[in-house]
Design a protein around this motif. Sequence first.
Motif, PDB file in Angstrom:
ATOM      1  N   LEU A   1       0.731  -1.117   0.008  1.00 23.28           N
ATOM      2  CA  LEU A   1      -0.233  -0.026   0.329  1.00 23.28           C
ATOM      3  C   LEU A   1       0.895   1.533   0.383  1.00 23.28           C
ATOM      4  O   LEU A   1       0.087   2.285  -0.731  1.00 23.28           O
ATOM      5  N   ASP A   2       2.279   1.058   0.946  1.00 22.79           N
ATOM      6  CA  ASP A   2       2.609   2.443   1.227  1.00 22.79           C
ATOM      7  C   ASP A   2       3.435   2.791  -0.925  1.00 22.79           C
ATOM      8  O   ASP A   2       3.951   4.508  -0.310  1.00 22.79           O
ATOM      9  N   SER A   3       3.447   2.271  -1.342  1.00 27.49           N
ATOM     10  CA  SER A   3       4.246   2.097  -2.250  1.00 27.49           C
ATOM     11  C   SER A   3       3.320   3.088  -3.355  1.00 27.49           C
ATOM     12  O   SER A   3       3.368   3.594  -5.179  1.00 27.49           O
ATOM     13  N   ALA A   4       1.526   3.024  -3.142  1.00 27.97           N
ATOM     14  CA  ALA A   4       0.948   3.828  -4.300  1.00 27.97           C
ATOM     15  C   ALA A   4       0.788   4.966  -4.053  1.00 27.97           C
ATOM     16  O   ALA A   4       0.803   5.356  -3.275  1.00 27.97           O
ATOM     17  N   ARG A   5       0.964   5.970  -5.348  1.00 25.93           N
ATOM     18  CA  ARG A   5       1.162   7.409  -5.401  1.00 25.93           C
ATOM     19  C   ARG A   5      -0.485   7.582  -4.187  1.00 25.93           C
ATOM     20  O   ARG A   5      -1.029   8.826  -4.709  1.00 25.93           O
ATOM     21  N   ILE A   6      -1.890   6.301  -4.451  1.00 28.23           N
ATOM     22  CA  ILE A   6      -2.582   7.369  -3.943  1.00 28.23           C
ATOM     23  C   ILE A   6      -3.598   7.468  -2.703  1.00 28.23           C
ATOM     24  O   ILE A   6      -2.488   6.109  -2.770  1.00 28.23           O
ATOM     25  N   SER A   7      -3.842   7.489  -2.220  1.00 32.18           N
ATOM     26  CA  SER A   7      -4.429   7.186  -0.923  1.00 32.18           C
ATOM     27  C   SER A   7      -5.064   5.765  -0.839  1.00 32.18           C
ATOM     28  O   SER A   7      -6.470   6.263  -1.396  1.00 32.18           O
ATOM     29  N   MET A   8      -4.661   5.207   0.084  1.00 34.81           N
ATOM     30  CA  MET A   8      -5.189   3.518   0.354  1.00 34.81           C
ATOM     31  C   MET A   8      -5.410   3.434   1.520  1.00 34.81           C
ATOM     32  O   MET A   8      -4.881   3.653   2.395  1.00 34.81           O
ATOM     33  N   VAL A   9      -7.079   3.018   2.153  1.00 36.45           N
ATOM     34  CA  VAL A   9      -6.989   2.782   3.627  1.00 36.45           C
ATOM     35  C   VAL A   9      -7.856   1.371   3.155  1.00 36.45           C
ATOM     36  O   VAL A   9      -8.689   1.803   3.016  1.00 36.45           O
ATOM     37  N   VAL A  10      -7.831   0.601   4.486  1.00 38.37           N
ATOM     38  CA  VAL A  10      -8.787  -0.558   4.900  1.00 38.37           C
ATOM     39  C   VAL A  10      -9.676  -0.431   5.990  1.00 38.37           C
ATOM     40  O   VAL A  10      -9.396   0.195   6.928  1.00 38.37           O
ATOM     41  N   ASN A  21      -2.665   4.023   3.944  1.00 38.86           N
ATOM     42  CA  ASN A  21      -0.817   4.234   3.361  1.00 38.86           C
ATOM     43  C   ASN A  21      -0.501   5.075   4.032  1.00 38.86           C
ATOM     44  O   ASN A  21      -1.287   6.363   4.564  1.00 38.86           O
ATOM     45  N   ARG A  22       0.797   5.505   3.446  1.00 40.80           N
ATOM     46  CA  ARG A  22       1.137   6.563   3.531  1.00 40.80           C
ATOM     47  C   ARG A  22       0.752   7.954   3.199  1.00 40.80           C
ATOM     48  O   ARG A  22       0.463   9.226   4.207  1.00 40.80           O
ATOM     49  N   THR A  23       0.314   7.888   1.487  1.00 40.74           N
ATOM     50  CA  THR A  23       0.029   8.130   1.828  1.00 40.74           C
ATOM     51  C   THR A  23      -1.341   9.598   1.438  1.00 40.74           C
ATOM     52  O   THR A  23      -1.727  10.757   1.882  1.00 40.74           O
ATOM     53  N   PHE A  24      -1.970   8.087   1.886  1.00 44.29           N
ATOM     54  CA  PHE A  24      -3.717   8.913   2.780  1.00 44.29           C
ATOM     55  C   PHE A  24      -3.312  10.153   3.737  1.00 44.29           C
ATOM     56  O   PHE A  24      -4.006  10.714   4.307  1.00 44.29           O
ATOM     57  N   ALA A  25      -2.370   9.582   4.414  1.00 46.72           N
ATOM     58  CA  ALA A  25      -2.004   9.696   6.177  1.00 46.72           C
ATOM     59  C   ALA A  25      -1.317  11.190   5.781  1.00 46.72           C
ATOM     60  O   ALA A  25      -1.518  12.236   6.664  1.00 46.72           O
ATOM     61  N   GLY A  96     -10.261 -14.084  10.630  1.00 45.42           N
ATOM     62  CA  GLY A  96     -11.732 -13.801  11.181  1.00 45.42           C
ATOM     63  C   GLY A  96     -12.797 -12.402  10.778  1.00 45.42           C
ATOM     64  O   GLY A  96     -13.715 -12.920  12.395  1.00 45.42           O
ATOM     65  N   ALA A  97     -12.652 -11.641  10.991  1.00 46.35           N
ATOM     66  CA  ALA A  97     -12.406 -10.253  11.307  1.00 46.35           C
ATOM     67  C   ALA A  97     -14.050 -10.338  10.954  1.00 46.35           C
ATOM     68  O   ALA A  97     -14.401  -8.613  10.582  1.00 46.35           O
ATOM     69  N   GLY A  98     -14.056 -10.586   9.821  1.00 44.66           N
ATOM     70  CA  GLY A  98     -15.599 -10.293   8.609  1.00 44.66           C
ATOM     71  C   GLY A  98     -14.670  -9.638   7.892  1.00 44.66           C
ATOM     72  O   GLY A  98     -14.221  -9.281   7.231  1.00 44.66           O
ATOM     73  N   PRO A  99     -15.557  -9.413   6.409  1.00 43.20           N
ATOM     74  CA  PRO A  99     -14.678  -8.505   5.261  1.00 43.20           C
ATOM     75  C   PRO A  99     -14.245  -7.491   5.548  1.00 43.20           C
ATOM     76  O   PRO A  99     -15.059  -6.498   6.564  1.00 43.20           O
ATOM     77  N   LEU A 100     -13.596  -6.928   4.824  1.00 40.54           N
ATOM     78  CA  LEU A 100     -12.869  -5.866   4.738  1.00 40.54           C
ATOM     79  C   LEU A 100     -13.503  -5.218   3.412  1.00 40.54           C
ATOM     80  O   LEU A 100     -13.928  -5.532   3.013  1.00 40.54           O
ATOM     81  N   VAL A 101     -13.229  -3.575   3.383  1.00 42.08           N
ATOM     82  CA  VAL A 101     -13.235  -2.928   2.635  1.00 42.08           C
ATOM     83  C   VAL A 101     -11.651  -1.969   1.658  1.00 42.08           C
ATOM     84  O   VAL A 101     -11.537  -1.788   2.320  1.00 42.08           O
ATOM     85  N   LEU A 102     -11.051  -2.411   0.975  1.00 38.85           N
ATOM     86  CA  LEU A 102     -10.030  -1.135   0.598  1.00 38.85           C
ATOM     87  C   LEU A 102     -10.727  -0.154  -0.533  1.00 38.85           C
ATOM     88  O   LEU A 102     -11.594  -0.632  -1.471  1.00 38.85           O
ATOM     89  N   LEU A 103     -10.287   1.069  -0.231  1.00 35.88           N
ATOM     90  CA  LEU A 103     -10.997   2.372  -1.003  1.00 35.88           C
ATOM     91  C   LEU A 103      -9.003   2.995  -1.305  1.00 35.88           C
ATOM     92  O   LEU A 103      -7.790   2.376  -0.870  1.00 35.88           O
ATOM     93  N   SER A 104      -9.557   3.244  -2.795  1.00 33.61           N
ATOM     94  CA  SER A 104      -8.785   3.905  -2.840  1.00 33.61           C
ATOM     95  C   SER A 104      -9.433   5.400  -3.395  1.00 33.61           C
ATOM     96  O   SER A 104     -10.697   5.477  -3.818  1.00 33.61           O
ATOM     97  N   ILE A 105      -8.354   6.391  -2.845  1.00 35.21           N
ATOM     98  CA  ILE A 105      -9.023   7.590  -3.564  1.00 35.21           C
ATOM     99  C   ILE A 105      -8.309   8.645  -3.968  1.00 35.21           C
ATOM    100  O   ILE A 105      -6.844   8.720  -3.686  1.00 35.21           O
ATOM    101  N   ASP A 106      -8.082   9.221  -5.017  1.00 34.33           N
ATOM    102  CA  ASP A 106      -7.768   9.641  -5.543  1.00 34.33           C
ATOM    103  C   ASP A 106      -7.843  10.995  -6.257  1.00 34.33           C
ATOM    104  O   ASP A 106      -9.278  11.247  -6.527  1.00 34.33           O
ATOM    105  N   ASP A 107      -6.920  12.325  -5.672  1.00 37.55           N
ATOM    106  CA  ASP A 107      -7.783  13.604  -5.860  1.00 37.55           C
ATOM    107  C   ASP A 107      -7.135  13.677  -7.627  1.00 37.55           C
ATOM    108  O   ASP A 107      -6.323  14.099  -7.964  1.00 37.55           O
ATOM    109  N   VAL A 108      -8.558  14.191  -8.129  1.00 37.58           N
ATOM    110  CA  VAL A 108      -8.726  14.229  -9.104  1.00 37.58           C
ATOM    111  C   VAL A 108      -9.307  16.033  -9.549  1.00 37.58           C
ATOM    112  O   VAL A 108      -9.129  16.770 -10.799  1.00 37.58           O
ATOM    113  N   THR A 109      -8.888  16.680  -8.551  1.00 39.47           N
ATOM    114  CA  THR A 109      -9.061  18.314  -9.118  1.00 39.47           C
ATOM    115  C   THR A 109      -8.390  18.883 -10.570  1.00 39.47           C
ATOM    116  O   THR A 109      -8.778  19.385 -10.799  1.00 39.47           O
TER     117      THR A 109
END
Length: 202
Positions: A1-10, A21-25, A96-109
């Motif tokens: 995740l930390d290698s991605a240029r866009i924000s990613m969060v689980v 990831n670092r980009t999100f932070a 076993g914590a249940g389904p997770l959701v991976l979000l990718s967030i790109d700034d397209v301004t």
Amino acid sequence: LDSARISMVVLDANSRIRIANRTFATNFQVATENLPGVAFLELAGGLWNVPQLHELLDRVRAGGDPIEGFEIGRDLPTVGARVLHVNARRVASEDGAGPLVLLSIDDVTEERHAERARHELDLAVFRAQKLESLGRLAGGVAHDLNNLLTPILGNAELGLSLVPTDSPVAPVLSEVSAAAGKAAALIGQLLTFAGKGQRFTG
């Protein structure tokens, strides 16, 4: 995740952050070590607290289709108005914590600004082409009227030179000549609009 240029969060089953990831932070100016357990929808002053996004996340978590291209326009306190492009998909949990959701967030301004600028340029070109077409039409009409008006004005002036000033025909010819002169002025305006810069000379 930390290698991605866009924000990613689980997110976990309660939309709390598992990892980011670092980009999100960096983009949202929070430390990565402070993110686990934080309610995603309350982050950044409720930036993500959008009812439609709630519904989409619940649908993805329940096994629905991934979110592709959901856009959020928000005014961030640190960077101003931004347009954020969100993708989301369900991922399996290994603990076993249940389904997770991976979000990718790109700034397209910037892309949206560029699209708006291109749209405005297209409109300006369209308006210019429309004005050019109108100018050509006006020029053609003006020249046609000019061709019709020349013999009218010429014959009126010739008639005035041939009849005595006290002739009953003289006032009629004078009126024709005056009307033709006004028409010539209108033709001059049409030619100016057409960009020809010409004037009717008679």
